[in-house]
Design an enzyme around this catalytic site. Structure first.
Site, PDB file in Angstrom:
ATOM      1  CG  HIS A 365      -2.090  -0.972   0.577  1.00  0.00           C
ATOM      2  ND1 HIS A 365      -2.110  -2.373   1.092  1.00  0.00           N
ATOM      3  CD2 HIS A 365      -3.303  -1.249  -0.145  1.00  0.00           C
ATOM      4  CE1 HIS A 365      -2.118  -2.790   0.261  1.00  0.00           C
ATOM      5  NE2 HIS A 365      -3.278  -2.220  -0.354  1.00  0.00           N
ATOM      6  NE  ARG A 641      -0.877  -8.192  -3.334  1.00  0.00           N
ATOM      7  CZ  ARG A 641      -2.287  -7.643  -3.166  1.00  0.00           C
ATOM      8  NH1 ARG A 641      -3.371  -8.054  -3.854  1.00  0.00           N
ATOM      9  NH2 ARG A 641      -2.499  -6.196  -3.682  1.00  0.00           N
ATOM     10  CB  CYS A 678      -9.279  -3.627 -11.582  1.00  0.00           C
ATOM     11  SG  CYS A 678      -8.897  -4.541  -9.607  1.00  0.00           S
TER      12      CYS A 678
END
Ligand code: PEP
Ligand code: MG
Length: 754
Positions: A365, A641, A678
């Site tokens: 993030h 990830r 997306c």
């Protein structure tokens, strides 16, 4: 050995004078070892320095043979000194020659010595040397002595780190000129930047190491601890009851750590031994960092991270405004071990030229916020904070993933040339802004924006996006210290809709958990957070929270259209349960307000492979499906990830992944489900080319990718390219990526990579 606290203070005072004196490094170090040996009544005191290749070289000694200086070298796996360096912890041994790790070095003449105490010299969490004392008699050094030696090691770290060992053989010892260094990192936000390093974590300057007045320092420390506890208590005053969870775990542990009397006692002890309050906290931080570097156990690592965070918070409080990172308006590059999204947002208006992080994956993030801010960012640079000093000049090459520290003129010239080229490219993308993303043979692709922050919305117009294809609603939660109220949520969603000015917006419902942990929610620590209690699973188990969000979305939409999609759906039942909740909110709101949505579209994200085999059940209920490649690829390839060593290894541009996506595209066509994508992969022109060739007509990406992807689309003749692409997918050769690049080249497709 006679030893007491006044003696330590005396030692600190003398050390302070020595550090303040000018003089040659060698004689300063000789004086230091003499001083330590005499004050601690030790027969030997030595300093070893770790060289770039990992050897430890004797730098100064009192008590061993002087000829050994510059000649005695130990491997990291050799001797007690090597052991201290390896463990990054102090070691006190009663009878050194009997210890299994003892290594006898005749040139030092050390065989008559028995008692041994060694402490690591740490800088930025890295062991850069070892400081030892030895005595002829057998004895065990006490805790106070260990503490004192650790404190001295801290003071020495700054001098020792800059000594050039290459010049030691002839007795000459020079300060290392801080040369150019080139480090590799991962591109988290593309771009080029040049500026001076500003360290995010507070730095305690050597001049502030020693206490002027011990009582004053004690009081400062006490006051800062009170402020720290109060700030943590404030963070805990959140609406935890709404979650139906016991207040536990993360925040509670954090609070307990802050209230731990042994932590406070240790800090006060540092002050009593003559350190300033800052230096005492810094000493604790060095220890925590060093232990963190060697800790493997994930639970222990988290605790040490928490402790280090607390150290940093306390240092910030002690430093007041003065302790804040000084971002100069013109040119600053932020250097941080790790950064939370909220911390990064605090720098949003500072005009940063670059961001460098030790930790971070492209889909973390902090990285997503950096992209929203459009600041060139590199992550995953190991040892970053130990290689860069405050104020160093840096070139951040976040095109090629390179960081140049203290660049020379030729590098700077090359950088300027690249900046000029980049501006030309940007101008070319800007010129495309108002042109459609249409292929040469007339197929229009919708290019949407991934967003989650207010900042992103400002990019909607300049990027020329067709709307917002993914609005990450959890960001509002991640960047605030307390849980956003329903009113806060309504305000944000209304603003998003207003700024979109009629363009479509897809709100993604709360996607918390995994790497998006909210301290305020007291999420349990999990063995495998990516596979755990997260996203729609978490939302459905916290219905109060979830329904409030759905209500806020419906309220914000009023009598306009609303589009919502649910993340991480694995089985159809999850989708139907979430959809029912939303439909109930829609009805409830219409009854209460008399206003009805003009249109409601409900979609689902494809993030787990399992869902791909449930499309028949979703037909007629899910209007659209949006592929979230970040999560989908981690589950498809079983590659986390967030782990840089594996997250890049497995590629979306690979036959198995693309065949899977082709099957999804074909099934969506069969079942009448609109298809879009997306995840971050849509932003690479080669991946976007694959999506388009598979039949995707709607791609959502970050603002910076829209220009390059649009250029690619406008250069593409789909009718000609698609058959060749599908043939390659059926008959791939060894390097499928190269095969595609060659194919794109043959067809005149303009890609940014390759
Ligand atoms: C994804 O997983 O691809 C996605 C878009 O969701 P996030 O990155 O927010 O998990
Ligand atoms: Mg996801």
């Amino acid at each position: 050995m006679a030893y007491n606290l006044p003696a330590t203070r005396l030692l600190m005072n003398r050390l302070r004078q020595m550090m303040a004196e000018d003089g040659e490094t060698r004689s300063r170090l000789d004086n230091v070892v003499q001083l330590i040996a005499s004050t601690m009544v030790a027969d030997v005191c030595s300093i070893y320095l770790r060289q770039p290749r990992g050897m430890l070289i004797l730098l100064a000694t009192e008590g061993l043979k002087p000829e050994a200086v510059g000649n005695t070298r130990l491997g990291m796996s050799e001797g007690l000194v090597g052991l201290v360096a390896r463990r990054a912890e102090p070691m006190a041994i009663q009878d050194a020659p009997r210890h299994p790790s003892f290594s006898y070095r005749p040139e030092t003449g050390e065989d008559p010595f028995h008692a041994f105490l060694g402490v690591p010299i740490l800088r930025g969490g890295r062991v850069i040397g070892v400081l030892t004392v030895q005595n002829r008699t057998e004895r065990l050094y006490g805790d106070e002595e260990i503490d004192t030696l650790q404190t001295i090691a801290m003071v020495l770290a700054e001098i020792v780190d800059r000594i050039d060992t290459e010049h030691m053989q002839n007795g000459d010892m020079q300060r290392r000129t801080r040369n150019l260094a080139t480090l590799k990192g991962r591109v988290l936000c593309e771009g080029l930047g040049y500026g001076r390093a500003v360290l995010h974590d507070p730095v305690v300057p050597a001049a502030k190491f020693f206490a002027g007045d011990q009582e004053v320092e004690d009081r400062r420390l006490d006051r800062a601890m009170v402020d720290l506890k109060a700030s943590i208590d404030r963070m805990m005053m959140i609406d935890g009851a709404a979650l139906g969870e016991d207040p536990r775990d993360v925040m509670e542990t954090y609070r307990l750590l802050a209230h731990d009397p042994s932590w406070a006692e240790k800090l006060h002890e540092g002050v009593r031994s003559g350190l300033s309050a800052e230096a005492s906290v810094d000493r604790a931080r060095r220890e925590h960092r060093a232990r963190l570097q060697s800790a493997r156990d994930p639970y222990l690592r988290e605790r040490l991270h928490d402790l280090e965070d607390l150290d940093n918070r306390l240092l910030r409080i002690l430093g007041g405004d003065e302790g804040k990172p000084q971002i100069s308006e013109e040119r600053s590059v932020l250097v941080a071990r790790r950064l939370g999204p909220a911390e990064l947002l605090e720098y949003a208006n500072a005009g940063l030229r670059g961001i460098l992080m030790e930790e971070a994956a492209a889909s973390s993030h902090a990285a997503i916020v950096a992209r929203a801010l459009g600041i060139p960012t590199l992550g995953g640079i190991e040892g970053l904070t130990t290689r860069i000093d405050q104020g160093d000049w840096l070139i951040v090459d976040a095109e090629q993933g390179t960081l140049h520290v203290r660049p020379d003129d030729s590098l700077y010239d090359a950088y300027k040339a690249r900046v000029a080229l980049r501006s030309e490219r940007q101008a070319a993308y800007a010129a495309l802004r108002d042109l459609p993303a249409r292929t040469k043979d007339g197929r229009t692709i919708r290019l949407m924006l991934n967003a989650g922050l207010d900042l992103d919305l400002d990019m909607l117009e300049p990027a020329g996006a067709d709307g917002i294809g993914l609005f990450r609603t959890e960001f509002q939660f991640l960047v605030s210290e307390t849980l956003p109220s329903m009113e806060d949520q309504i305000t944000l969603y209304s603003r998003v809709l207003k700024k979109a000015a009629g363009k479509p917006v897809i709100f993604r419902s709360l996607d918390l958990g995994g790497d998006k942990v909210l301290p305020a929610l007291n999420l349990q620590r999990e063995e495998n957070p990516a596979l755990g209690w997260r996203s729609i699973r978490f939302a459905l188990d916290h219905k109060g929270l979830f329904r409030r969000q759905l209500r806020a979305l419906v309220r914000a939409a009023g009598d306009g259209p609303l589009t919502v999609m649910f993340p991480m759906v694995t089985v159809p039942a999850e989708f139907f349960e979430a959809r029912d909740l939303l439909l109930k909110e829609v009805e409830w709101s219409a009854e209460r307000t008399g206003r009805r949505l003009s249109k409601l579209e409900i979609g689902v994200m494809l993030e787990t492979p399992a869902l791909a085999y449930s499309l028949p059940e979703l037909a007629g209920a899910a209007e659209f499906l949006s592929v979230g490649t970040n999560d989908l690829m981690q589950f498809f390839y079983a590659a986390d990830r967030m782990t840089p060593h594996v997250s890049d290894r497995y590629d979306l541009v690979f036959p198995s992944a693309l065949r899977f996506l082709k099957q999804v595209a074909d099934d969506c066509a069969t079942y009448g489900i609109r298809l879009s994508a997306c995840g971050e992969q849509t932003g690479s022109t080669l991946s976007a080319l694959c999506f388009v060739a598979l039949g995707f007509t709607n791609l959502s990406m970050s603002a910076g990718s829209i220009g390059p992807v649009k250029r690619m689309i406008r250069s593409l003749d789909m009718q000609a390219f698609q058959p060749d692409f599908l043939t390659a997918l059926e008959q791939p050769n060894e390097s499928f990526r190269n095969q595609l690049l060659a194919l794109a080249n043959e067809h005149g497709v303009e890609l940014s990579e390759g």
